[in-house]
Design an enzyme around this catalytic site. Structure first.
Site, PDB file in Angstrom:
ATOM      1  CG  ASP A 196      -2.332   0.589   0.787  1.00 51.86           C
ATOM      2  OD1 ASP A 196      -2.330   1.749   0.336  1.00 51.86           O
ATOM      3  OD2 ASP A 196      -3.367  -0.092   0.904  1.00 51.86           O
ATOM      4  CG  HIS A 266      -4.273   2.276  -2.362  1.00 57.05           C
ATOM      5  ND1 HIS A 266      -4.269   2.950  -1.149  1.00 57.05           N
ATOM      6  CD2 HIS A 266      -5.550   2.313  -2.800  1.00 57.05           C
ATOM      7  CE1 HIS A 266      -5.510   3.354  -0.860  1.00 57.05           C
ATOM      8  NE2 HIS A 266      -6.306   3.006  -1.862  1.00 57.05           N
ATOM      9  CD  GLU A 332      -9.840   4.232  -1.583  1.00 55.18           C
ATOM     10  OE1 GLU A 332     -10.794   4.640  -0.904  1.00 55.18           O
ATOM     11  OE2 GLU A 332      -8.773   3.841  -1.089  1.00 55.18           O
TER      12      GLU A 332
HETATM   13  C1  TNX Z   1     -10.949   2.105   1.350  1.00 55.59           C
HETATM   14  S1  TNX Z   1     -11.726  -0.510   0.361  1.00 55.59           S
HETATM   15  C2  TNX Z   1      -9.832   1.415   0.892  1.00 55.59           C
HETATM   16  C3  TNX Z   1      -8.705   1.160   1.801  1.00 55.59           C
HETATM   17  C4  TNX Z   1      -8.931   1.764   3.155  1.00 55.59           C
HETATM   18  C5  TNX Z   1     -10.360   1.533   3.576  1.00 55.59           C
HETATM   19  C6  TNX Z   1     -10.664   1.987   4.956  1.00 55.59           C
HETATM   20  C7  TNX Z   1     -10.621  -0.262  -0.559  1.00 55.59           C
HETATM   21  C8  TNX Z   1     -10.599  -1.191  -1.654  1.00 55.59           C
HETATM   22  N1  TNX Z   1      -9.794   0.780  -0.325  1.00 55.59           N
HETATM   23  O1  TNX Z   1      -7.519   1.620   1.230  1.00 55.59           O
HETATM   24  O2  TNX Z   1      -8.046   1.189   4.057  1.00 55.59           O
HETATM   25  O3  TNX Z   1     -11.214   2.199   2.670  1.00 55.59           O
HETATM   26  O4  TNX Z   1     -11.930   1.555   5.390  1.00 55.59           O
END
Ligand code: TNX
Length: 547
Positions: A196, A266, A332
């Site tokens: 990450d 990420h 994301e």
């Molecule tokens: C969203 S869920 C994210 C994570 C975070 C999380 C916290 C997802 C696929 N991505 O990077 O840790 O929310 O709830």
């Protein structure tokens, strides 16, 4: 006197036993009169191919407090005074991973459709015995296993838990302990979120800087103030030897480890280690391992060098993890850097891509083809479909139902992992109550009591029986921004994992929260005996009524 104490202990265990503490609830169960005396004389007789299951059962019984049972291969025709028989019967009228467990005065028999089924049968036996540390193990009386007949098999093939070790590193021993408890609940997929923005946790021989640089960050937000810094170095990673050991450990317990390597977003820790694979042609480019949570702008550049790098990484990952599925993240991924990067824009033009979402789908499509060339299947978070979805990609749905419906309508496979029902980084009791206990009880937010997890039905998004077949299963997420160590992870995971297990295993028509809640008391005795740091939910209604 001894006799009196023994019968008093028996009485307590009967009184406190209540409903049989089996979670997940089996598909069918018939109880009968009488019981089997599990004693130090009880041995395990096993079909030759079940040596692993016999050894694990013997070791687990010893952990509970029993004298370690003898294990005897079936072809050794010696007479045993008392036995648990493990049988494999591939022709049994059971689905994959199914088992039949018969407990009678004369003995215990577990018949599995396959080795996984036998293993699950042995988990049921363990749940029916007193917990580790229970005084019942200390007296001379045998442990009574109630006479019954269970026929059991899972509702879904994918019964998963995701652990985020990118945000906070957990050493291999802690991960194995976590896997033990997944196995106790008959879960079978451990999704290991290994990379990450805040840390890269897997040794890659060809790219040593990923762990020299990417596994370490200079600071993290302390509990109680997510917008500040503790200025403490945090990090760690798994060597390839450690990974192999954890994979083998999980596999013996019939758990597949699905590794996740995040791309294109990420990815700040990887890009900080090898800045040449990021969008280095934009102004103000200065990647570093991130020290704050949230979504960060650094994403991989869609250029040939980057694909070669990612393919090299995935080649090492595939060599370590036998899992058919390889998770490539995909969530994301902010598109700002691709909008600014002349290189990314050229790629879009060259490939005739209308926007950056299509560029992400093209990116994911290339990686998917590469994985297929290694006989693996790509799985990614639901954003991978925003610019079009390849037929062979499996989607892990974390946002709302519309993404699942969309993928199912296209005929793709999905795993349901929704944030509204299965994010165990959300509060399980009201935030004010948790925070009153101390800032270390901080969670990211939300409110997900165990009742809500229990009520979840992964197939509610399917519109036809055909679509339902494409729902491989379900999985809960332990994101770890607010879980600095395994104790906190445990607190967030248990007992909600028990509810997940029943969602993933038990037929929908058999589910009932009050009944589950009354069985949970016995299961929580096992948590307590096993020194798990679990969150005790409000007393079960049945207990309350006793007072
Ligand atoms: C969203 S869920 C994210 C994570 C975070 C999380 C916290 C997802 C696929 N991505 O990077 O840790 O929310 O709830």
């Amino acid at each position: 006197m001894k006799h009196l104490i023994a019968s008093a202990a028996m009485l307590t265990s009967l009184v406190s036993a209540g409903p049989l503490p089996l979670i997940p609830l089996p598909v069918t169960m018939k109880t009968a009169e009488g019981s089997f005396d599990f004693s130090p004389d009880t041995a395990i007789r096993f079909d030759r191919s079940l040596q692993n299951e016999a050894d694990l059962l013997a070791a687990d019984l010893q952990t509970l407090g029993a004298a370690k049972p003898k294990t005897v291969p079936a072809e050794q025709k010696i007479l045993l005074p008392s036995e648990i028989r493990l049988l494999l019967d591939a022709s049994a009228d059971l689905p994959a991973s199914g088992y039949k467990l018969v407990i009678a005065e004369g003995g215990v028999v577990v018949t599995g459709k396959d080795a996984a089924g036998v293993y699950y049968g042995t988990r049921s036996i363990l749940q029916l015995l007193p917990a580790e540390g229970d005084p019942a193990w200390k007296d001379d009386a045998p442990e009574k296993l109630p006479a019954l007949e269970i026929i059991d098999y899972p509702r879904f093939a994918w019964r998963g838990m995701m652990l985020d070790v990118g945000r906070h590193f957990n050493p291999p021993g802690d991960v194995k302990h976590f896997i033990d408890w997944m196995a106790f609940h008959k879960l079978n997929v451990f999704h290991w979120h290994l990379t990450d923005d805040q840390g890269w946790r897997i040794e890659i021989k060809k790219y040593p800087k990923l762990t020299e640089t990417g596994a370490w960050r200079d600071s993290s937000p302390p509990y109680g103030n997510r917008n500040s810094d503790d200025h403490q170095r945090h990090g760690g990673f798994y060597t390839q030897e450690e990974i192999k050991e954890v994979v083998a450990y999980a596999s013996a317990r019939h758990i597949t480890i699905v590794p996740e390597i995040e791309m294109p977003g990420h990815a700040a820790a990887a890009i900080a280690s090898y800045p040449e694979f990021g969008n280095s042609d934009i102004s103000g480019y200065a990647p570093r391992v991130q020290t704050r949570w949230g979504v960060h702008p650094y994403i991989f550049a869609p250029k040939e060098e980057t694909f070669r790098f990612l393919e090299d990484v995935l080649t090492e990952v595939c060599a370590l993890f036998p899992s058919k599925f390889i998770h490539i993240g995909g969530d994301e991924a902010p598109k700002g850097q691709w909008e600014q990067s002349p290189t990314a824009q050229q790629v879009m033009k060259r490939e005739g891509l209308k926007n950056e979402e299509e560029l992400q789908s093209w990116f994911v499509g290339r990686i998917g083809k590469f994985l297929e060339s290694k006989d693996r299947r790509l799985i990614g978070w639901d954003e991978i479909q925003e610019g079009g979805l390849s037929k062979t990609a499996t989607m892990m749905v974390w946002r709302d139902a519309k993404w699942a419906k969309h993928a199912l309508a296209l005929g793709n496979d999905v795993v349901m992992a929704t944030n509204s029902d299965l994010y165990f980084d959300h509060y399980q009791a009201p935030a004010t109550a948790e925070l009153a206990k101390g800032s270390e009880y901080e969670a990211i937010g939300g409110y997900l009591p165990i009742e809500k997890v229990y009520a979840y039905n992964p197939t509610s998004v399917a519109e036809t029986p055909e679509q339902e077949k494409h729902i491989l299963g379900t999985q809960a997420q332990l994101w770890a921004e607010y879980s600095k160590d395994m104790k906190k992870v445990e607190y967030m995971a248990f007992p909600r994992m028990a509810a997940l297990a029943e969602v993933a295993w038990t037929p929908l028509a058999r589910k009932n929260f009050d009944d589950f809640r009354s069985r949970l008391d016995g299961v929580m005795n096992h948590y307590e005996g096993g020194h798990l740091n679990f969150a005790r939910p409000t007393p079960s209604p049945a207990k309350g009524a006793d007072k």
